[in-house]
Write a protein that holds these residues in place. Structure first.
Motif, short mmCIF file in Angstrom:
data_model
loop_
_atom_site.label_atom_id
_atom_site.label_comp_id
_atom_site.label_asym_id
_atom_site.label_seq_id
_atom_site.Cartn_x
_atom_site.Cartn_y
_atom_site.Cartn_z
N GLU A 21 0.86 -1.18 0.00
CA GLU A 21 0.00 0.00 0.00
C GLU A 21 0.89 1.23 0.00
O GLU A 21 1.89 1.29 0.73
N ASP A 22 0.56 2.20 -0.87
CA ASP A 22 1.28 3.47 -0.91
C ASP A 22 0.43 4.50 -0.17
O ASP A 22 -0.50 5.09 -0.72
N ALA A 23 0.73 4.68 1.10
CA ALA A 23 -0.09 5.56 1.94
C ALA A 23 0.02 7.01 1.50
O ALA A 23 -0.87 7.81 1.81
N MET A 24 1.06 7.38 0.75
CA MET A 24 1.25 8.77 0.33
C MET A 24 0.41 9.09 -0.90
O MET A 24 -0.22 10.15 -0.97
N HIS A 25 0.38 8.18 -1.89
CA HIS A 25 -0.29 8.49 -3.15
C HIS A 25 -1.65 7.82 -3.30
O HIS A 25 -2.55 8.40 -3.89
N GLU A 26 -1.80 6.59 -2.80
CA GLU A 26 -3.05 5.84 -2.97
C GLU A 26 -3.38 5.09 -1.69
O GLU A 26 -3.32 3.87 -1.62
N ILE A 60 1.49 16.50 -29.98
CA ILE A 60 2.35 15.53 -29.28
C ILE A 60 1.57 15.05 -28.06
O ILE A 60 1.15 15.86 -27.22
N THR A 61 1.40 13.71 -27.94
CA THR A 61 0.69 13.12 -26.80
C THR A 61 1.56 12.06 -26.14
O THR A 61 2.48 11.51 -26.76
N TRP A 62 1.28 11.76 -24.88
CA TRP A 62 2.01 10.73 -24.13
C TRP A 62 1.16 10.24 -22.97
O TRP A 62 0.17 10.87 -22.59
N LYS A 63 1.55 9.08 -22.43
CA LYS A 63 0.91 8.55 -21.23
C LYS A 63 1.69 9.03 -20.02
O LYS A 63 2.86 8.67 -19.85
N PRO A 64 1.11 9.84 -19.16
CA PRO A 64 1.88 10.42 -18.05
C PRO A 64 2.22 9.38 -16.99
O PRO A 64 1.62 8.32 -16.90
N LEU A 65 3.21 9.69 -16.17
CA LEU A 65 3.58 8.85 -15.03
C LEU A 65 2.57 9.05 -13.90
O LEU A 65 2.00 10.14 -13.74
N ASN A 66 2.34 8.00 -13.13
CA ASN A 66 1.49 8.15 -11.95
C ASN A 66 2.33 8.60 -10.77
O ASN A 66 3.56 8.70 -10.85
N GLY A 67 1.68 8.86 -9.65
CA GLY A 67 2.39 9.35 -8.49
C GLY A 67 3.45 8.38 -8.01
O GLY A 67 4.51 8.78 -7.53
N PHE A 68 3.16 7.07 -8.10
CA PHE A 68 4.13 6.06 -7.67
C PHE A 68 5.39 6.12 -8.52
O PHE A 68 6.49 5.87 -8.04
#
Length: 1167
Positions: free
Chosen positions: A650-655, A730-738
């Motif tokens: 579990e990522d308590a900071m982001h999720e 220009i498009t891209w898939k962004p990074l998530n918080g993790f």
């Protein structure tokens, strides 16, 4: 026919060993009845080597039977033993058994010796074996002083036992002062001679109470040696050395063993590290089922040795420093053993016979004969006797020839002695088996009916079945020498009364027995293997089928014992039910059904399982910036092995509150090294999984926050694609918080033209996944990069991807468009490609627009909407299928890119040639008269050319539905009406009608019609005498009606069984044989056709009320061949698939048939 027993005739088949043993027991029981005169027979005697307990009276057994009862005498050490002179010795009354009373006085040693018993009556004398009587001995160890032993670590050692020689030999074992056995291993073990061998000593071997014990089982005493003290000095580890043998010594030795004994070979080696022992047989292999290893493979044992086991055996001692070999030469000798022991011989006066005594051994035994205990060489002469080695031949015996003969086979390893009498008697047959015995046997098993008999001469045995003496056949029954009748496979019809008849020249005897055959007990539904979860219910089924006259007893067992006394276990008629199953309920459950004649059982295993209990005691260790070690303790697997552990985080900071999969490890591991990402506040939990399912999660571990770092990855799915002619998106898939690895996540977007020398243009953006570059040239390739960064730093340099600015419509139309008409429905189009620069986008293909302008025939003018076919890629030709014959088409070609279509090429027209026409649109029959019919029709909806004529074919159908001769008639193409004259009145006709062009005949349309009835003849008939009022006519008509009703019923039954209508058969047989469907010449594509097949009307069919058959129009469609609503072609431009129109069947086309269902044969067999 009756079955007779012939002497020495046997019927034994393979696989009947238990039955053979049973019969052998029966044969051995066929003795001379005790009410008849017979020589003595020894029935019981003490063993040859008779070791006695000196604390008890000595009993030397000798029992015998005979008529008159025999008298007994003894010899001791070869001389007569006069028991009357020794008050301690008595003979058991009516027996030859000696009882020596040493309990009151006397010593057992006084009576040591070799004893032999003789049983004698007027017919002869039988003798026992030489019985060697020896008292057991359990002597004490001699007193000795044993010095303490001191050794260095790693040295070898042998502690001697050397027990006193007792009788029988003692059993040796080593224990300490507390009577605890000393542990043994590959390093420390006891030899066959009782000594204790150490391959190398260790400090833990130090002790002061190594004690050798000798147990004498005969006297139930144990003797003890003085304790041995051992001290191991452990200053430093011993020096390693290769193996050497402690026993046997040297490289070779010899071993001799007797046949039938256990061969024991021993090799014990010393060395450091401890050697391992291996065994092989030179020039051979060790017997698989008789070879065993003892004492940590230091002892090789072969049971039931024979001469074939002689040879060289090699033991190999091996450690890391080398190997040593020792060869043991084994010789197997053999004391005498029987090949054929002599059997008692009963003869009548004047008969002949033989006694055979055959034995083998190594060395070959000597055969000696005695008569009544006296060597035959010095015995009284008997003229009826002749000795030939191992055989005595008797001829023309008389009563005085009766005697007991002894055969003695001996060599240096032992002897065999057998008594066999010759009894000369004249006795009529007698049957020894009780009368009217009832035998009950299970079906399909052997039935054995006894008929024990005696007589001299030997009687012949005959068996009869039933009171009327029905014959028994030798191919069904087996008769044994002892009179037993065997039915190898008894069946129900074997039940009955059987009569055994014994005959010889002196008389006859008979006996009746009864046989009943019972059905076998069978478990028709067996309990099945079950795996159930704890707390659930399980049911085992056991259905038993049995003979009605037998009452089975059903019993349930658990692990071959009684069921637990627990109310959770309930037994029904056919079930065992266990509720609220617990772990202790697991095991094997057996259903056993027993009757007085047979028993059956079936078993099933119950395995109680459940999902595992969750792991516990989660602990984080070895905490690093990007890694941590997680350790846990597994919960109970609940009888189903844990296959894997699942670790989640579990990522308590982001999720917070969302658990993600982290890793999986084998079910045997309890530790996992986890790779972590920066800037994540981790918590972990573990679940266990087995074949039943997954446990609930464990409690969460403590939290662990990793340090921030620059991103270690860049956005994925980077693309550059213009939406307008002057932009680049220009498009891209962004990074998530993790994946951000730290705070302040942004993206650096860079681009430049691929083929230019421009520098990279970059912008930094945040919280977006798209960036639009404006003012770009039309459809120019660009290199694009998107790099992630955060407050700590940049991600690795990303790889550049290629994109394009926006497209615009193509500027140039394809040129040099050519059309090649392949046939009346197919054309091939060619064109020149446009320059790629003029495409101004991604070339997607070429698109052909085509439409039918007008028909070459002025009669059919109608507008057809434009159709489209698209050909992907840089194609320069394509096929247009499904065209209308005899039509004028116009087409143009356009290039297509991602933006749309370019300008059209110049229109190009072409003509399709004629084809065969479609069927006439309608056909109806009007104005029927007595001898004429008028046909009216509409022309084909698709003439596909210029009609040249119509063809009409017709034939009559009589009252029995048979088709008459076919008439062929040609009709001009401009006609739509035709009258047929000179037809038969009141007759049905069938018509076949089709149109023709210069290419050929089209599809046909069919119709049926009937001419009218002759009214004049009907009027004339009415003026005649009305016979319908006559009685005889009424009776005749009733009979005819009844016959017709019967015929209709038969026809209806035949039809339901799959027969055909008579009309159908005759129509098929007489249909127009000349009409054939037309095909295109090249056979590539058929024409479009949605028309229904036109078939002759079957019996019972009716034309529509307007007597018109219409053919529906069919429009061409290319939906199936294009992209979406357009056509689709292969890479070479050829059309995918093939058009094929439905062909109309000819009137005489194949016959229909159907098969009646086949009968099913049921077979019954006994189980």
């Amino acid at each position: 026919m009756q079955l007779k027993i012939m002497p020495k005739k046997k019927h034994f088949s393979a696989g009947r060993v238990p039955l053979i043993l049973f019969l052998c027991q029966m044969i051995s029981a066929l003795d001379v009845p005790l009410d008849l005169v017979q020589p003595p027979t020894i029935t019981q005697q003490s063993p040859k080597d008779y070791i006695i307990d000196p604390r008890e009276n000595i009993v030397i057994q000798c029992e015998a039977k005979g008529k008159p009862p025999p008298s007994f005498s003894w010899t001791r050490n070869g001389t007569h033993f006069d028991i009357d002179k020794d008050p301690l010795v008595t003979m058991k009354p009516g027996s030859g058994t000696l009882i020596i009373n040493i309990m009151s006085e006397g010593k057992a040693e006084t009576y040591e010796g070799v004893y032999q018993c003789t049983a004698r009556n007027e017919r002869g004398a039988a003798i026992s074996n030489n019985i060697v009587v020896r008292p057991s001995r359990s002597p004490l160890w001699t007193k000795e002083r044993l010095e303490p032993i001191t050794l260095h670590n790693g040295q070898s050692l042998v502690l001697p036992c050397r027990p006193p020689i007792g009788l029988p030999p003692a059993i040796i074992f080593w224990m300490d002062n507390s009577f605890q056995r000393l542990p043994q291993s590959e390093r420390v073990s006891q030899g066959l001679n009782g000594d204790l061998y150490f391959s190398n000593v260790l400090p833990e071997d130090t002790r002061e109470d190594y004690i050798c014990y000798a147990r004498f089982n005969h006297t139930q005493t144990i003797q003890q040696k003085q304790p041995i003290s051992l001290k191991v000095i452990s200053a430093k580890p011993g020096k390693e050395r290769p193996p050497t043998f402690l026993t046997p010594q040297g490289t070779e030795s010899r071993k001799e063993e007797l046949r039938g004994n256990v061969l024991s070979l021993e090799c014990i080696a010393e060395g450091l590290p401890t050697p391992i022992i291996y065994w092989i047989k030179e020039d051979g292999t060790l017997p698989v089922n008789r070879t065993f290893y003892q004492n940590f493979k230091k002892t090789l044992q072969i049971t039931q040795v024979s001469e074939a086991d002689s040879g060289n055996y090699q033991c190999i001692a091996k450690n890391t420093l080398g190997a040593v070999h020792h060869t043991i030469s084994v010789t197997v000798k053999a004391a005498p053993y029987w090949i054929s022991a002599p059997q008692n011989l009963v003869l009548s006066p004047g008969e002949n016979g033989t006694l055979i005594c055959r034995a083998n051994g190594n060395p070959k035994p000597r055969i000696g004969w005695l008569t009544n205990g006296v060597p035959v060489e010095i015995a009284p002469d008997d003229p009826s006797r002749k000795i030939d080695g191992d055989t005595i031949i008797f001829s023309n015996v008389q009563e005085r020839s009766s005697a007991v003969y002894q055969c003695n086979a001996s060599n240096e390893y032992g002897y065999l002695l057998a008594n066999a009498f010759v009894n000369v008697l004249a006795e009529p047959p007698r049957i020894l088996t009780s009368a009217n015995i009832l035998y009950q046997v299970i079906a399909n098993r052997p039935a054995l009916l006894d008929c024990a008999f005696f007589g001299s001469p030997l009687p012949t045995i005959e068996w009869f079945k039933g009171t009327k003496g029905s014959a028994l056949h030798e191919d069904i029954y087996v008769l044994h020498d002892n009179g037993t009748l065997e039915i190898p496979v008894a069946q129900k019809d074997s039940t009955g009364t059987y009569t055994c008849v014994a005959r010889n020249k002196l008389g006859m005897a008979k006996n009746e027995v009864h046989l009943e055959i019972k059905d076998p007990t069978r478990i028709i539904k067996q309990p099945e293997y079950a795996v159930v979860q704890r707390g659930s219910k399980v049911s085992f089924e056991c259905k038993v089928k049995h003979d009605d006259t037998l009452i089975p007893t059903i019993m349930w067992l658990k692990d071959n014992g009684e069921l637990p006394n627990d109310e959770r276990f309930s037994i029904g008629k056919d079930h065992l039910v266990v509720t609220d199953v617990s772990d202790d309920d697991g095991g094997m459950y057996t259903c056993a059904a027993n009757t007085t004649l047979d028993s059956v059982s079936a078993s099933a295993v119950l395995r109680v399982v459940d999902v595992p209990n969750p792991p516990f005691d989660l602990e984080l260790t070895n905490q690093l910036d990007k890694g941590v070690q997680l350790t846990w303790t597994p919960g109970d697997d609940n009888n189903s092995p844990i296959t894997k552990f699942i670790i989640e985080y579990e990522d308590a900071m982001h999720e917070a509150g969302i658990w993600h999969h982290q890793a999986e490890v084998s079910g045997t591991q309890t530790t996992a090294q986890l790779t972590l990402s920066p800037y994540v506040n981790y918590s972990f939990r573990v679940m266990a999984e087995n074949s039943i399912g997954r446990s609930v999660p464990s409690e969460a571990s403590e939290q662990y926050l990793t340090k921030a770092a620059e991103p270690d990855q860049n956005p994925t799915a980077v693309e550059g694609l213009g939406t307008e002619p002057d932009n680049l998106v220009i498009t891209w898939k962004p990074l998530n918080g993790f994946e951000s690895n730290g705070p302040g996540l942004q993206y650096k977007v860079s681009w430049r033209q691929k083929d230019g020398d421009d520098e990279w243009t970059s912008v930094v953006v945040a919280n977006v996944s798209k960036y639009i570059v404006s003012g770009t040239p039309t459809f120019v390739p660009y290199l694009i990069k998107v790099q992630a960064l955060n407050d700590v730093g940049f991600a690795p340099e990303p790889a550049a991807v290629m994109g394009h600015s926006g497209e615009d419509l193509p500027m140039v139309a394809p040129g040099n468009v050519r059309v090649n008409v392949v046939n009346s429905t197919l054309a091939e189009v060619h064109w020149d490609p446009v320059p790629l620069k003029s495409v101004r986008g991604h070339l997607q293909g070429y698109r052909i627009y085509y439409w039918k302008a007008q028909s070459s025939s002025k009669r059919n003018r109608r507008h057809i909407e434009k159709k489209i076919l698209t050909f992907q890629g840089n194609k320069t030709h394509g096929m247009l299928p499904g065209l209308q014959p005899y039509s004028h088409y116009v087409l143009n070609v356009r290039v297509v890119n991602g933006k749309g279509e370019g300008p059209a090429s110049t229109d190009r027209g072409f003509h399709t040639p004629e084809g065969v026409p479609s069927a006439p649109s309608s056909l109806k029959i009007v104005n029927p008269t007595l001898d004429s019919l008028t046909l009216e029709w509409d022309p084909p909806s698709h003439p596909n050319g210029v009609l040249t004529e119509y063809t009409l074919r017709y034939q009559p159908i009589n009252s029995t539905h048979e088709l008459g001769p076919l008439v062929d008639l040609k009709i001009p193409a401009n006609k739509t009406r035709w009258t047929l004259n000179h037809l038969n009145f009141s007759t049905r006709y069938k018509f076949y009608f089709y149109a023709q062009t210069s290419v050929g005949s089209g599809s046909q349309i069919t119709e049926e019609a009937i001419t009218t009835v002759d009214e004049g003849k009907l009027a004339m008939a009415s003026r005649q005498v009305d016979i319908a009022t006559q009685g005889w006519f009424i009776g005749l008509m009733c009979a005819v009606a009844l016959l017709i009703l019967i015929l209709l019923i038969v026809c209806f039954i035949r039809r339901n069984k799959g027969g055909k209508y008579p009309v159908k058969e005759k129509e098929d047989a007489h249909a127009d044989p000349e009409i054939q469907p037309m095909k295109e010449d090249d056979g590539t594509f058929g024409e479009y056709s949605d028309a229904e097949d036109h078939k002759p009307l079957k019996k019972g069919s009716r034309t529509p009320s307007d007597r018109t058959v219409k053919k529906e129009d069919s429009d061409d469609s290319l939906v199936d061949y294009g992209e979406g609503v357009n056509g689709q072609f292969n890479e070479d431009g050829s059309f995918i698939g093939q058009y094929s129109g439905k062909k109309e069947k000819e009137p005489a086309e194949g016959n229909e048939s159907s098969e009646a269902p086949s009968p099913v044969n049921a077979m019954n067999s006994f189980v």
